[in-house]
Design an enzyme around this catalytic site. Sequence first.
Site, PDB file in Angstrom:
ATOM      1  N   SER A  76       0.784  -1.237   0.000  1.00  0.00           N
ATOM      2  CA  SER A  76       0.000   0.000   0.000  1.00  0.00           C
ATOM      3  C   SER A  76       0.816   1.288   0.000  1.00  0.00           C
ATOM      4  O   SER A  76       0.285   2.345   0.317  1.00  0.00           O
ATOM      5  CB  SER A  76      -0.936   0.008   1.210  1.00  0.00           C
ATOM      6  OG  SER A  76      -0.192  -0.055   2.419  1.00  0.00           O
ATOM      7  N   TYR A 121      -0.190   1.655  -7.340  1.00  0.00           N
ATOM      8  CA  TYR A 121      -0.973   1.226  -6.181  1.00  0.00           C
ATOM      9  C   TYR A 121      -2.462   1.402  -6.449  1.00  0.00           C
ATOM     10  O   TYR A 121      -3.259   0.462  -6.321  1.00  0.00           O
ATOM     11  CB  TYR A 121      -0.562   2.018  -4.938  1.00  0.00           C
ATOM     12  CG  TYR A 121      -1.566   1.891  -3.807  1.00  0.00           C
ATOM     13  CD1 TYR A 121      -1.814   0.658  -3.211  1.00  0.00           C
ATOM     14  CD2 TYR A 121      -2.269   3.006  -3.349  1.00  0.00           C
ATOM     15  CE1 TYR A 121      -2.747   0.541  -2.190  1.00  0.00           C
ATOM     16  CE2 TYR A 121      -3.196   2.899  -2.323  1.00  0.00           C
ATOM     17  CZ  TYR A 121      -3.436   1.660  -1.755  1.00  0.00           C
ATOM     18  OH  TYR A 121      -4.357   1.544  -0.749  1.00  0.00           O
ATOM     19  N   HIS A 177       2.677   8.341   6.643  1.00  0.00           N
ATOM     20  CA  HIS A 177       1.410   9.025   6.869  1.00  0.00           C
ATOM     21  C   HIS A 177       1.607  10.254   7.755  1.00  0.00           C
ATOM     22  O   HIS A 177       2.402  10.236   8.703  1.00  0.00           O
ATOM     23  CB  HIS A 177       0.394   8.071   7.485  1.00  0.00           C
ATOM     24  CG  HIS A 177       0.031   6.941   6.571  1.00  0.00           C
ATOM     25  ND1 HIS A 177      -0.650   5.827   6.995  1.00  0.00           N
ATOM     26  CD2 HIS A 177       0.276   6.749   5.245  1.00  0.00           C
ATOM     27  CE1 HIS A 177      -0.830   5.005   5.978  1.00  0.00           C
ATOM     28  NE2 HIS A 177      -0.270   5.546   4.902  1.00  0.00           N
TER      29      HIS A 177
END
Length: 342
Positions: free
Chosen positions: A84, A148, A199
């Site tokens: 991911s 992705y 993130h």
Amino acid sequence: MSGRYLVTGGAGYVGSVVAAHLLEAGHRVTVLDDLSTGFREAVPAGAEFVEGRVQDAARLLDGPPAAGGDGPAYDAVLHFAASSQVGESVVRPEKYWSNNVGGTMALLDAMRGAGVRTLVFSSTAATYGEPEEVPIPEDAPTAPTNPYGASKLAVDHMIAGECAAHGLAAVSLRYFNVAGAYRGPSGTVLGERHDPESHLIPLVLDVALGRREAISVYGDDYPTPDGTCVRDYIHVADLAEAHLLALVAAEAGEHLVCNLGNGNGFSVREVIRTVREVTGHPIPEKVAPRRGGDPAFLVASADRARRRLGWRPSRPELKDIVADAWAFARGRETRSTSGGGA
């Protein structure tokens, strides 16, 4: 009524929280994960754990009936196992086609052979690419800008074909940014951790913990209120609840696609300001050049999820999401410095 569910990728962030929700609802859960990015200790107590790739699902799905009799071994599969990382997908696209597309093809074959006819798929709003309208509806054009997103879109196409040809009941849930942490009734605490971390919220929290000197802001000249990108954030517990509702909403022969989001976007600088408020840390920032392919606004419309799933986020406030993530990050730091591990 309780059921038995296979959770692929259930040692990862979202998968582990969904597995915990299933257990707390009284279901039996088997987690299948190869631990390439997940963590064995993230698998909630009470779940059976099998180490292996999603391509190994056939040996589990072909097991004895879930509740005796002649039925399949599992009532449904919740599928989270995937590579991911957007950046990695650009330089190693073959990994994403093999893991995400090839792995799901093997899973669908195994489900068909074992008679397991319900699937909830953890998809991504990256399937839309550069949006033409915001908030993004499910009927928006799909034009992913990286392998992705393209691999996830290919999986959605495969699932749609399986539903039409073989009567699979499937729900794909598309979302952008997941954050926060989950504390279950049993005291289990599950939160976000990746290696490497990419993130925004955990990266900013790393600055507050002294692991990083500053947070990079990639572009401050976008056509947004403060010049930084605006993104949709959803609390991981709200996301888990949507997956359980999707199990109930799935209908034979239908591939239902639902976006999930909180209805409001938050800019990079809003996130940084909120972390400053929650942690009391100044959070130095430095402006860096824009990253290619970063749209100004990415916010999903969740109207269909409200109508079809009966889902509505109960934790939409950014401050609450950050506070839960901060509590988890501080807990990990304490365990690490005391020798208790992550």
